[in-house]
Design a protein around this motif. Structure first.
Motif, mmCIF file in Angstrom:
data_model
loop_
_atom_site.group_PDB
_atom_site.id
_atom_site.type_symbol
_atom_site.label_atom_id
_atom_site.label_comp_id
_atom_site.label_asym_id
_atom_site.label_seq_id
_atom_site.Cartn_x
_atom_site.Cartn_y
_atom_site.Cartn_z
ATOM 1 N N ARG A 1 0.848 -1.193 0.000
ATOM 2 C CA ARG A 1 0.000 0.000 0.000
ATOM 3 C C ARG A 1 0.882 1.241 0.000
ATOM 4 O O ARG A 1 1.919 1.273 0.660
ATOM 5 C CB ARG A 1 -0.921 0.011 1.230
ATOM 6 C CG ARG A 1 -1.869 -1.175 1.294
ATOM 7 C CD ARG A 1 -2.750 -1.099 2.530
ATOM 8 N NE ARG A 1 -3.610 -2.255 2.647
ATOM 9 C CZ ARG A 1 -4.772 -2.409 2.020
ATOM 10 N NH1 ARG A 1 -5.204 -1.431 1.217
ATOM 11 N NH2 ARG A 1 -5.492 -3.494 2.175
ATOM 12 N N PRO A 2 0.469 2.294 -0.697
ATOM 13 C CA PRO A 2 1.285 3.502 -0.738
ATOM 14 C C PRO A 2 1.258 4.248 0.589
ATOM 15 O O PRO A 2 0.242 4.271 1.278
ATOM 16 C CB PRO A 2 0.621 4.331 -1.845
ATOM 17 C CG PRO A 2 -0.805 3.871 -1.863
ATOM 18 C CD PRO A 2 -0.764 2.406 -1.512
ATOM 19 N N VAL A 3 2.371 4.845 0.951
ATOM 20 C CA VAL A 3 2.444 5.714 2.118
ATOM 21 C C VAL A 3 2.079 7.117 1.642
ATOM 22 O O VAL A 3 2.874 7.793 0.992
ATOM 23 C CB VAL A 3 3.844 5.692 2.749
ATOM 24 C CG1 VAL A 3 3.932 6.701 3.896
ATOM 25 C CG2 VAL A 3 4.167 4.285 3.265
ATOM 26 N N MET A 4 0.852 7.539 1.960
ATOM 27 C CA MET A 4 0.323 8.760 1.372
ATOM 28 C C MET A 4 1.054 10.012 1.842
ATOM 29 O O MET A 4 1.058 11.029 1.158
ATOM 30 C CB MET A 4 -1.168 8.879 1.675
ATOM 31 C CG MET A 4 -2.008 7.773 1.034
ATOM 32 S SD MET A 4 -1.696 7.578 -0.746
ATOM 33 C CE MET A 4 -2.170 9.199 -1.359
ATOM 34 N N GLY A 5 1.692 9.950 3.026
ATOM 35 C CA GLY A 5 2.459 11.101 3.477
ATOM 36 C C GLY A 5 3.577 11.464 2.517
ATOM 37 O O GLY A 5 4.015 12.625 2.460
ATOM 38 N N PHE A 6 4.057 10.484 1.757
ATOM 39 C CA PHE A 6 5.076 10.745 0.740
ATOM 40 C C PHE A 6 4.459 10.836 -0.658
ATOM 41 O O PHE A 6 4.722 11.781 -1.395
ATOM 42 C CB PHE A 6 6.152 9.657 0.782
ATOM 43 C CG PHE A 6 7.131 9.838 1.899
ATOM 44 C CD1 PHE A 6 8.288 10.582 1.714
ATOM 45 C CD2 PHE A 6 6.887 9.294 3.145
ATOM 46 C CE1 PHE A 6 9.193 10.767 2.756
ATOM 47 C CE2 PHE A 6 7.779 9.479 4.195
ATOM 48 C CZ PHE A 6 8.935 10.218 4.002
ATOM 49 N N VAL A 7 3.649 9.855 -1.021
ATOM 50 C CA VAL A 7 3.060 9.839 -2.366
ATOM 51 C C VAL A 7 2.212 11.082 -2.601
ATOM 52 O O VAL A 7 2.196 11.648 -3.699
ATOM 53 C CB VAL A 7 2.230 8.554 -2.567
ATOM 54 C CG1 VAL A 7 1.496 8.584 -3.904
ATOM 55 C CG2 VAL A 7 3.139 7.331 -2.508
ATOM 56 N N GLY A 8 1.505 11.541 -1.554
ATOM 57 C CA GLY A 8 0.677 12.727 -1.684
ATOM 58 C C GLY A 8 1.455 14.017 -1.750
ATOM 59 O O GLY A 8 0.875 15.094 -1.961
ATOM 60 N N ASN A 9 2.788 13.929 -1.577
ATOM 61 C CA ASN A 9 3.629 15.129 -1.593
ATOM 62 C C ASN A 9 4.744 15.034 -2.631
ATOM 63 O O ASN A 9 5.828 15.597 -2.446
ATOM 64 C CB ASN A 9 4.220 15.363 -0.204
ATOM 65 C CG ASN A 9 3.175 15.871 0.780
ATOM 66 O OD1 ASN A 9 2.768 17.042 0.713
ATOM 67 N ND2 ASN A 9 2.722 15.008 1.668
ATOM 68 N N GLY A 10 4.461 14.323 -3.703
ATOM 69 C CA GLY A 10 5.358 14.346 -4.846
ATOM 70 C C GLY A 10 6.460 13.307 -4.865
ATOM 71 O O GLY A 10 7.354 13.380 -5.706
ATOM 72 N N TRP A 11 6.408 12.324 -3.969
ATOM 73 C CA TRP A 11 7.426 11.288 -3.933
ATOM 74 C C TRP A 11 6.914 9.998 -4.584
ATOM 75 O O TRP A 11 5.731 9.672 -4.492
ATOM 76 C CB TRP A 11 7.809 10.954 -2.491
ATOM 77 C CG TRP A 11 8.540 12.035 -1.775
ATOM 78 C CD1 TRP A 11 8.026 13.212 -1.304
ATOM 79 C CD2 TRP A 11 9.924 12.050 -1.422
ATOM 80 N NE1 TRP A 11 8.992 13.955 -0.677
ATOM 81 C CE2 TRP A 11 10.169 13.272 -0.729
ATOM 82 C CE3 TRP A 11 10.973 11.159 -1.609
ATOM 83 C CZ2 TRP A 11 11.428 13.611 -0.247
ATOM 84 C CZ3 TRP A 11 12.231 11.491 -1.118
ATOM 85 C CH2 TRP A 11 12.451 12.704 -0.454
ATOM 86 N N ALA A 12 7.817 9.259 -5.188
ATOM 87 C CA ALA A 12 7.548 7.860 -5.514
ATOM 88 C C ALA A 12 7.733 7.039 -4.247
ATOM 89 O O ALA A 12 8.411 7.472 -3.313
ATOM 90 C CB ALA A 12 8.508 7.378 -6.601
#
Length: 271
Positions: A42-53
């Motif tokens: 599952r994606p870690v949204m704290g990073f994915v939601g802020n422009g990170w892969a």
């Protein structure tokens, strides 16, 4: 959100989300109670939601990512991570070791390792008997961190009242000289339980993303929020018992009980 396979073996798996971005966050599966299967990544949204892969690494068994597929995974990771301007990672316990073991292949620039191990080899860490079952048949050469040190910066977070974790943390920081050992008293294992209960775990991720300029800031935040953590008070009560301080132990148990009761009250029941 679509998951993209990076490596799919029988024992190791790597999955990524939003791989076309320029910065990469890496997470690791930690030791699990019932190994033998892979979890759904599952994606870690704290990073994915802020422009990170986001890249998530899993080991099917509790083998600390050391098995016959490790070298193949390393080769694939080295190829995959070459595209990124920054690679940062967070790992807990076995996952923290995995980040250290794979730091070179991942091209890690920054790491937050939480209660990690330096090794599970009985010859290397004879003082730690917690993982002897998993260490049976472990490849000591492949698992040796001594010759895999990098210039990765960041923090190793440990509870100093967990003497085994503290010993591992000191060995790690000796081998990886740009990592800073940060003490989180009565944080437990993993050492960030009080920070999580205090509502500041997202802050940890933000610090890692933004550079972790002062690793010791984690200790300061721990001190600010620990009094609102039931886990902190339970660990303090345990430490006080070890040191034959019954009054302090009883007081800490009382604080933990009060926080537990407060958490169990539903909003509709509050005056």
């Amino acid at each position: 959100m679509k998951a993209h396979p990076v490596f799919e073996g029988d024992r190791l798996r790597a999955t990524t989300f939003r791989p076309r971005r320029r910065r990469l966050f890496v997470s690791f599966r930690q030791r699990v109670g019932t190994p033998g299967n892979f979890d759904e990544a599952r994606p870690v949204m704290g990073f994915v939601g802020n422009g990170w892969a986001h890249l998530h690494l899993q080991s099917r068994w509790n083998d600390w990512f050391v098995n016959p597929e490790t070298e193949a995974l390393e080769a694939r990771l080295a190829e995959f991570t070459a595209r990124y301007e920054q690679v940062v990672a967070m790992g807990f316990s076995m996952g923290g070791y995995g980040a250290l073991r794979l730091a070179r292949a991942l091209r890690l620039t920054r790491l937050m390792a939480i209660s990690p191990q330096f090794s599970i080899d009985p010859w290397v860490v004879p003082f730690d008997r917690r993982y002897r079952a998993e260490a049976a048949g472990w490849d000591a050469t492949s698992g040796d961190l001594t010759h895999r040190c990098t210039e990765v910066g960041g923090a190793v977070l440990v509870d100093p009242f967990k003497p085994l974790d503290l010993a591992h943390g000191r060995l790690i920081c000796k081998a990886f000289p740009k990592l800073t050992l940060v003490m989180l008293p009565c944080g437990g294992h993993p050492a960030t339980r009080a920070i999580r209960q205090g509502g500041r775990f997202d802050w940890l991720k933000t610090e890692l993303a933004e550079g972790l300029a002062d690793p010791r800031a984690v200790g300061r935040v721990h001190r600010k929020v620990r009094r609102q953590s039931e886990s902190y008070w339970r660990h303090l009560a345990e430490v006080a018992r070890w040191h034959h301080r019954p009054a302090l132990s009883a007081a800490a148990e009382g604080h933990a009980k009060a926080l537990s009761e407060k958490a169990s009250v539903r909003p509709a029941d509050r005056a």
